[in-house]
Write a protein that holds these residues in place. Sequence first.
Motif, mmCIF file in Angstrom:
data_model
loop_
_atom_site.group_PDB
_atom_site.id
_atom_site.type_symbol
_atom_site.label_atom_id
_atom_site.label_comp_id
_atom_site.label_asym_id
_atom_site.label_seq_id
_atom_site.Cartn_x
_atom_site.Cartn_y
_atom_site.Cartn_z
ATOM 1 N N ALA A 78 -85.363 -76.112 121.483
ATOM 2 C CA ALA A 78 -86.755 -76.584 121.492
ATOM 3 C C ALA A 78 -86.941 -77.803 120.593
ATOM 4 O O ALA A 78 -87.847 -78.609 120.821
ATOM 5 C CB ALA A 78 -87.685 -75.461 121.035
ATOM 6 N N SER A 79 -86.070 -77.942 119.590
ATOM 7 C CA SER A 79 -86.222 -79.103 118.689
ATOM 8 C C SER A 79 -85.962 -80.403 119.444
ATOM 9 O O SER A 79 -86.407 -81.467 119.037
ATOM 10 C CB SER A 79 -85.283 -78.982 117.485
ATOM 11 N N LYS A 80 -85.230 -80.298 120.559
ATOM 12 C CA LYS A 80 -84.950 -81.493 121.362
ATOM 13 C C LYS A 80 -85.902 -81.589 122.560
ATOM 14 O O LYS A 80 -86.340 -82.670 122.919
ATOM 15 C CB LYS A 80 -83.495 -81.475 121.852
ATOM 16 N N SER A 81 -86.240 -80.437 123.161
ATOM 17 C CA SER A 81 -87.097 -80.477 124.364
ATOM 18 C C SER A 81 -88.566 -80.673 123.998
ATOM 19 O O SER A 81 -89.344 -81.218 124.769
ATOM 20 C CB SER A 81 -86.953 -79.174 125.153
ATOM 21 N N GLY A 82 -88.964 -80.185 122.792
ATOM 22 C CA GLY A 82 -90.370 -80.258 122.383
ATOM 23 C C GLY A 82 -91.247 -79.164 122.980
ATOM 24 O O GLY A 82 -92.429 -79.059 122.639
ATOM 25 N N SER A 83 -90.676 -78.346 123.878
ATOM 26 C CA SER A 83 -91.394 -77.209 124.497
ATOM 27 C C SER A 83 -92.791 -77.534 125.036
ATOM 28 O O SER A 83 -93.755 -76.828 124.738
ATOM 29 C CB SER A 83 -91.502 -76.034 123.505
ATOM 30 N N PRO A 84 -92.922 -78.581 125.873
ATOM 31 C CA PRO A 84 -94.241 -78.903 126.419
ATOM 32 C C PRO A 84 -94.782 -77.764 127.284
ATOM 33 O O PRO A 84 -94.007 -77.088 127.973
ATOM 34 C CB PRO A 84 -93.962 -80.149 127.275
ATOM 35 N N ASN A 85 -96.079 -77.554 127.226
ATOM 36 C CA ASN A 85 -96.783 -76.505 127.998
ATOM 37 C C ASN A 85 -96.383 -75.084 127.604
ATOM 38 O O ASN A 85 -96.769 -74.129 128.274
ATOM 39 C CB ASN A 85 -96.566 -76.679 129.511
ATOM 40 N N GLU A 86 -95.610 -74.948 126.567
ATOM 41 C CA GLU A 86 -95.222 -73.600 126.125
ATOM 42 C C GLU A 86 -95.612 -73.385 124.660
ATOM 43 O O GLU A 86 -96.527 -72.641 124.347
ATOM 44 C CB GLU A 86 -93.724 -73.367 126.328
ATOM 45 N N TYR A 87 -94.905 -74.070 123.764
ATOM 46 C CA TYR A 87 -95.226 -73.895 122.329
ATOM 47 C C TYR A 87 -94.689 -75.066 121.521
ATOM 48 O O TYR A 87 -93.612 -74.967 120.921
ATOM 49 C CB TYR A 87 -94.691 -72.572 121.760
ATOM 50 N N ILE A 88 -95.479 -76.122 121.500
ATOM 51 C CA ILE A 88 -95.097 -77.317 120.740
ATOM 52 C C ILE A 88 -95.012 -76.981 119.242
ATOM 53 O O ILE A 88 -94.174 -77.527 118.523
ATOM 54 C CB ILE A 88 -96.083 -78.479 121.019
ATOM 55 N N ASP A 89 -95.857 -76.047 118.803
ATOM 56 C CA ASP A 89 -95.817 -75.656 117.378
ATOM 57 C C ASP A 89 -94.437 -75.110 117.009
ATOM 58 O O ASP A 89 -93.847 -75.472 115.986
ATOM 59 C CB ASP A 89 -96.934 -74.647 117.039
ATOM 60 N N TYR A 90 -93.913 -74.257 117.865
ATOM 61 C CA TYR A 90 -92.584 -73.678 117.642
ATOM 62 C C TYR A 90 -91.517 -74.782 117.645
ATOM 63 O O TYR A 90 -90.646 -74.835 116.772
ATOM 64 C CB TYR A 90 -92.318 -72.660 118.758
ATOM 65 N N ALA A 91 -91.620 -75.688 118.627
ATOM 66 C CA ALA A 91 -90.629 -76.777 118.720
ATOM 67 C C ALA A 91 -90.673 -77.654 117.467
ATOM 68 O O ALA A 91 -89.625 -78.059 116.941
ATOM 69 C CB ALA A 91 -90.897 -77.611 119.968
#
Length: 250
Positions: free
Chosen positions: A147-160
């Motif tokens: 997630a640190s690379k994908s950024g987790s859009p539409n899921e959990y940017i906070d986590y990323a």
Amino acid sequence: MTLSKVAIITGASRGIGAETAKLFAENGYYVCINYLSNESAAEKVKNEILQRGDHCITVKADVSIESEVARLFETVENQLGYISILVNNVGILRTQCRLEEISAKRFSEVLLTNVMSCFLCSKEAVKRMSTKNGGSGGVIVNVSSGASKSGSPNEYIDYAVSKGAIDTLTRGLALEVAAEGIRVNAVRPGLIYTEMHASGGEPNRVERLKSKIPLQRGGQPKEVAEAILWLATEKSSFVTGSFIDPAGGL
Ligand code: NAP
């Protein structure tokens, strides 16, 4: 110098942490299984390890709180001895949504648990392990995420975002303590079959997304644990400030 084989694994009552604890114990390490609240799950992992004749303890502690981290390290030092390995595995995520739906409270809670825990535990570890402070060295392995690379859009940017911070902490700390007998590395798992995805509101998330993974399947917690173990042992003695991505090619 041969180090003691005492490892603290944060968030080890289930998932990747539990598999890591079991694998370390199988490989002769004295393990501390840290957990937040699920005592029966933590005891189950401990009993599995003890039944095989290996040694371990459980310590309940919220590792996002400084005083709890201090107590965790003191307890482990008193009961198991010199701590030579820290695995910063704790991580939480919340229900999938877009950024504008994430409350400020949730954002700070996710960062507090995921980043502060890594910072506080690393600080306690370096205080003890650094040859500059009279220690005999050690190893820190952080559990980041793809997630640190994908950024987790539409899921959990906070986590990323929290995982991006862990990547930066890994790199910075590795360089800061490289000459003091401490190696710091991280794993960045991809989609792994654990109960964490239920916290995001989608227990079967790995099944939904597995066709997008080049290896065409989700990963098992043990496959991440193997990478963590390698980074903790002398087999990776020339590796610091680095990342292993057990992510099936993602
Ligand atoms: P999990 O199954 O949800 O387990 C989380 C563990 O963390 C539990 O043992 C929990 O304890 C503990 N915990 C949570 N907050 C804590 C706190 N404040 N203090 C102490 N312990 C705490 O997680 P997982 O899927 O195994 O993930 C482990 C790590 O891998 C996380 O950092 C996660 O971000 C990362 N990761 C996972 C995946 C994946 O697909 N699963 C992918 C990439 C990265 P209790 O049981 O007592 O609550």
